[in-house]
Design a protein around this motif. Structure first.
Motif, short mmCIF file in Angstrom:
data_model
loop_
_atom_site.label_atom_id
_atom_site.label_comp_id
_atom_site.label_asym_id
_atom_site.label_seq_id
_atom_site.Cartn_x
_atom_site.Cartn_y
_atom_site.Cartn_z
N PHE A 20 0.58 -1.17 -0.03
CA PHE A 20 0.02 -0.46 0.34
C PHE A 20 0.96 1.26 0.01
O PHE A 20 0.30 2.00 -1.01
N THR A 21 2.13 1.23 1.14
CA THR A 21 3.07 2.23 -0.01
C THR A 21 3.22 2.87 -0.90
O THR A 21 3.28 3.71 -0.82
N ASP A 22 4.20 1.45 -1.35
CA ASP A 22 4.33 1.74 -2.76
C ASP A 22 3.26 2.50 -3.95
O ASP A 22 3.39 3.34 -4.60
N LEU A 23 2.17 1.55 -3.96
CA LEU A 23 0.94 2.43 -4.67
C LEU A 23 0.19 3.60 -4.85
O LEU A 23 0.00 4.40 -5.34
N ALA A 24 0.62 4.07 -3.02
CA ALA A 24 0.35 5.37 -2.82
C ALA A 24 1.83 6.26 -3.15
O ALA A 24 0.98 7.75 -3.16
N LYS A 25 3.36 5.86 -3.36
CA LYS A 25 3.78 6.60 -4.01
C LYS A 25 3.29 6.93 -4.95
O LYS A 25 3.34 8.08 -5.88
N GLU A 26 3.09 6.00 -5.81
CA GLU A 26 2.73 5.59 -7.77
C GLU A 26 1.88 6.47 -7.54
O GLU A 26 1.74 6.53 -8.75
N THR A 27 0.72 6.64 -7.07
CA THR A 27 -0.07 7.48 -7.24
C THR A 27 -1.20 8.89 -6.65
O THR A 27 -1.48 9.31 -7.63
N GLY A 28 0.37 8.19 -5.62
CA GLY A 28 -0.29 10.48 -5.54
C GLY A 28 -1.22 10.36 -3.70
O GLY A 28 -1.27 11.68 -3.84
N LEU A 29 -1.55 9.53 -3.50
CA LEU A 29 -2.36 9.16 -2.31
C LEU A 29 -2.31 9.22 -1.31
O LEU A 29 -0.92 8.41 -0.89
N SER A 30 -2.39 8.65 -0.52
CA SER A 30 -2.45 8.53 1.12
C SER A 30 -2.10 6.94 1.66
O SER A 30 -3.02 6.57 -0.01
#
Length: 146
Positions: A20-30
């Motif tokens: 979820f951390t990497d997904l957040a970085k890639e999408t710009g979301l928390s």
């Protein structure tokens, strides 16, 4: 469907183990927003699960074949998928239009095992079979255009 959900699905389709951390970085979301969106996609049945892709040769199942089946008695109930569910060598069962009723994707170790499996399929479902053996697989499991 929102574009950000499509981006999350694309990232997960490429790497189902992405955190979820990497997904957040890639999408710009928390992280919490990504977590919430992934759970919502799962709840809606869009994301059905996360799987590992195995090297079938290394696990002793180098032979892949497609087995088309059609009932010997056309008046018989259409229950072949239920009758064949116990055969673990069958990786997928697709209902199809055309002369056959279903196409099965099977994986086995040897031609002898394929022959035995075909006998089990015929007996369990009372069907005729037509088999195509895969010689090589240049690619498989492509991600759909999301």
């Amino acid at each position: 469907m929102e574009e950000i959900d499509r981006q999350i699905m694309t990232l997960l389709a490429d790497d189902g183990r992405m955190s979820f951390t990497d997904l957040a970085k890639e999408t710009g979301l928390s992280v919490s927003a990504v977590h919430q969106r992934v759970r919502r996609l799962q709840k809606r049945g869009i994301v059905k699960g996360f799987t590992a892709q195995l090297d079938h040769e290394q696990i002793g199942l180098p032979m892949t074949a497609f087995v088309s089946i059609k009932p010997i008695d056309p008046a018989a109930p259409d229950d072949a998928p239920d009758r064949l569910a116990h055969l673990t060598a069958i990786e997928a069962c697709h209902s199809v239009a055309g002369e056959e009723s279903y196409i099965l994707k099977v994986r086995v170790a040897t031609p002898n095992e394929l022959e035995e499996l075909l006998q089990q399929i015929r007996k369990a479902a009372n069907v005729a079979t037509r088999t195509t053996v895969v010689l090589s697989t240049p690619w498989e499991g492509r991600r759909p255009p999301i």
